[in-house]
Scaffold this active site. Sequence first.
Site, PDB file in Angstrom:
ATOM      1  CG  HIS A  37      -2.141  -0.899   1.001  1.00 35.67           C
ATOM      2  ND1 HIS A  37      -3.237  -0.549   0.262  1.00 35.67           N
ATOM      3  CD2 HIS A  37      -2.364  -2.166   1.425  1.00 35.67           C
ATOM      4  CE1 HIS A  37      -4.106  -1.565   0.242  1.00 35.67           C
ATOM      5  NE2 HIS A  37      -3.593  -2.559   0.935  1.00 35.67           N
ATOM      6  N   GLY A 124      -8.274 -13.816  -6.640  1.00 37.87           N
ATOM      7  CA  GLY A 124      -8.643 -13.257  -5.335  1.00 37.87           C
ATOM      8  C   GLY A 124      -7.714 -13.681  -4.211  1.00 37.87           C
ATOM      9  CB  SER A 129      -5.462 -13.331 -11.337  1.00 34.99           C
ATOM     10  OG  SER A 129      -6.490 -12.819 -10.529  1.00 34.99           O
ATOM     11  CD  GLU A 162      -6.924  -3.846 -11.248  1.00 30.67           C
ATOM     12  OE1 GLU A 162      -6.228  -4.490 -12.048  1.00 30.67           O
ATOM     13  OE2 GLU A 162      -7.534  -4.372 -10.302  1.00 30.67           O
ATOM     14  CG  ASP A 173      -0.687  -5.499  -8.224  1.00 37.09           C
ATOM     15  OD1 ASP A 173       0.231  -5.438  -7.391  1.00 37.09           O
ATOM     16  OD2 ASP A 173      -1.885  -5.534  -7.919  1.00 37.09           O
TER      17      ASP A 173
END
Length: 388
Positions: A37, A124, A129, A162, A173
């Site tokens: 984060h 998840g 993914s 995203e 990511d």
Amino acid sequence: MNDILINKTISSFQKNFNSTREKIVLSPGRINIIGEHIDYNDGYVLPAAIDKIICFAFEKNNSNISKIIALDLDDEFEIDLSVEVQHDEKVWTNYIRGVIQQLKSNGFQFEGVNCVFSSNIPIGSGLSSSAALECGFLFGINALFNLSIKPIDIALMGQKAEHWVGINCGIMDQFSSVMGLENKVLKIDCRTLEYEYHDANFSDYSLILFDSNVKHSLMASAYNERRQQCEEGIAIVQHNFPEISSFRDCTEQTIIDLKEKMSDDVYRRSLYVVREINRVIQACDALDNGNIELLGALMFATHEGLSKNYEVSCDELDVLVNLAKKEESVIGSRLMGGGFGGCTINLVKKGYEEEIKNKFSKLYADAFGIELKIYDVKIGNGTSLYIK
Ligand code: GLA
């Protein structure tokens, strides 16, 4: 393991489209050693691509319609490229719609494709993914239509896709999915997007993921809320110290001095961020120096911060990390990725892996009645064409 996946994808393509694919793309998930984060807070992160992948088979179909088949979901959709891209209630399709929307809004010229994809990245579980889906699809379109999009721009456009889906994520990511290298971790400076590869040498320790099997349904809204709270935090810092525009330039004391000016939530989020930015710097040095015990201790500290101050953990993840703390052979453990479920990443002394796996599986099942899933991690390459 990936050979089976690749062959399955290729033969499904052949069967569904009655033709031979033109390109095969392999796009990996990622782990993150430390730095959670803080990619959207100008921090450093230390992720790596893994050998769990999505495999895509593509061909151009000389039309304006793309047809995409998700083999594992036994589902498919068509999209007309000549009309404006819309969101759909089938969530998985939105990641691809988001990529198409990005390509169109950036003015790239491309046409319809036939595509089949299949994956062995658990969904998840905090292994990204979705980034693998965005970046792999984009990589394939780039290769088929010679669009000359640079790898870093593939990552940035994947991130924007995203955002379009609804998660205001950072760059970690997509960046690690595209830029990963076998046996290397990436140290990414998320302020400048400069990056370095460091040896993924964990000496006498193995990396093991324990998947809580809790799916993070809260993730999107809570994630966006955390991000907003951080923006509020840095705005308060800037208002009081106009020379500081980023958490990167704050000390812990900067935040502590502003405690009365912040809500309790914003204060604790900000404190976590400043501490985590410093931990990653220390952790990367520790890795380079072979001080894996220190790296492990920093991982435990990260979890504590994520759980108490950033509040993105859950009971299941806290129990897994507490189990790890009690074991001499587990020197580091923390939740990995966005949180609210998914995996913990653990450093386990070589030779003790099976004992720990068996013990944790039993204790976890006893505590929650949920099966613990376990993944051994191998660090692999970023998104690439499969040539055979
Ligand atoms: C998700 C996001 C990343 C990052 C992590 C938390 O995986 O996609 O950008 O913020 O959470 O570190």
